[in-house]
Design a protein around this motif. Structure first.
Motif, short mmCIF file in Angstrom:
data_model
loop_
_atom_site.label_atom_id
_atom_site.label_comp_id
_atom_site.label_asym_id
_atom_site.label_seq_id
_atom_site.Cartn_x
_atom_site.Cartn_y
_atom_site.Cartn_z
N THR A 53 1.04 -1.58 -0.21
CA THR A 53 -0.08 -0.02 -0.43
C THR A 53 1.01 1.56 0.18
OG1 THR A 53 -0.19 0.37 2.30
CG2 THR A 53 -1.68 -1.17 1.30
N ALA A 54 0.09 2.51 -0.13
CA ALA A 54 0.98 3.51 0.14
C ALA A 54 1.97 4.25 1.30
CB ALA A 54 -0.07 4.88 -0.48
N ASP A 55 1.30 3.39 2.35
CA ASP A 55 1.99 3.42 3.46
C ASP A 55 2.94 2.43 3.93
OD1 ASP A 55 -0.02 5.08 3.75
OD2 ASP A 55 -1.41 3.75 5.56
N THR A 83 -1.70 6.41 -5.11
CA THR A 83 -1.87 7.97 -4.55
C THR A 83 -1.72 8.65 -3.87
OG1 THR A 83 -3.62 8.99 -5.21
CG2 THR A 83 -2.48 8.44 -7.46
N LYS A 84 -1.19 9.05 -2.75
CA LYS A 84 -0.95 9.49 -1.64
C LYS A 84 -0.73 10.82 -1.93
CE LYS A 84 0.06 8.53 2.86
NZ LYS A 84 1.43 7.65 4.04
N ASP A 85 -0.85 11.43 -1.49
CA ASP A 85 -0.98 12.77 -0.93
C ASP A 85 0.19 13.50 0.28
OD1 ASP A 85 -3.79 15.48 -1.91
OD2 ASP A 85 -1.70 14.60 -3.17
N ARG A 151 3.16 14.55 -3.97
CA ARG A 151 2.79 13.50 -4.01
C ARG A 151 3.18 11.93 -4.82
NH1 ARG A 151 -3.01 13.27 -7.89
NH2 ARG A 151 -3.32 15.09 -5.45
#
Length: 186
Positions: A53-55, A83-85, A151
């Motif tokens: 995941t993004a995390d 996507t992750k800001d 991002r």
């Protein structure tokens, strides 16, 4: 699929090196359609049991600073665009047709190595969002980014270079940290 190349489509274009990726690692943005697809398939790797995941992706640096990207070894690359800001920025979010001035760092999933960085060149990459001049992962993943925003983009092969080209291995997942230096009207 257009490319980052389009993304960095302009990067490639801007780099009259046109040799993207391997000849000039700064040209990862060259349109993948301009390069002949590779006939070698990526070796199958054993699944780690879950998609990242993004995390799971670790980044450092604030907007305007050269970032770092660390990809873990304990999960598989995602099959969908993520996507992750990392910082939000200000103003209206970018829409198709708007001009963007971007800084970016690109790390390839398979070898976890930096492939390209506009930060290193000291020159932004300019593009028109949604114009198909960059890979689809950029045209889709940068929608809504605000000026001054940072991002994370994790782009699967089908939204990047697919079977390869422009210095990319076949079926490569791309991980970017992008900074929206400017978001302006078309």
């Amino acid at each position: 699929m257009q490319n980052i190349g389009k993304i960095v489509v302009v990067a490639a274009a801007a780099l009259s090196l046109a040799a993207c990726g391997q000849q000039a690692k700064t040209e990862t943005a060259a349109p993948p359609s301009s390069a002949a697809p590779s006939s070698t398939a990526a070796p199958a790797t054993q699944s780690k049991g879950r998609e990242c995941t993004a995390d799971d992706i670790k980044t450092t640096g604030k907007f305007g600073e050269v970032p770092t990207i660390t990809i873990p070894d304990d999960c598989d690359p995602p099959k969908k665009l993520i996507t992750k800001d990392l910082s939000e920025g200000t103003g209206e979010g970018a829409k198709a047709g708007q001009q963007l001035k971007m800084n970016y760092l690109l790390v390839t999933w398979s070898d976890k190595q930096k492939l390209d960085s506009s930060f290193d060149r000291g020159q932004t990459f300019d593009l028109q969002l949604g114009a198909g001049k960059v890979i689809p992962g950029w045209d889709q993943g940068l929608v809504g980014i605000k000026q001054g925003g940072r991002r994370l983009l994790i782009i699967p092969p089908d939204l990047a270079y697919g079977e390869g080209g422009n210095g990319m291995k076949p079926n490569e997942t791309l991980v970017f940290v992008t900074d929206a230096v400017a978001v302006t009207a078309a």
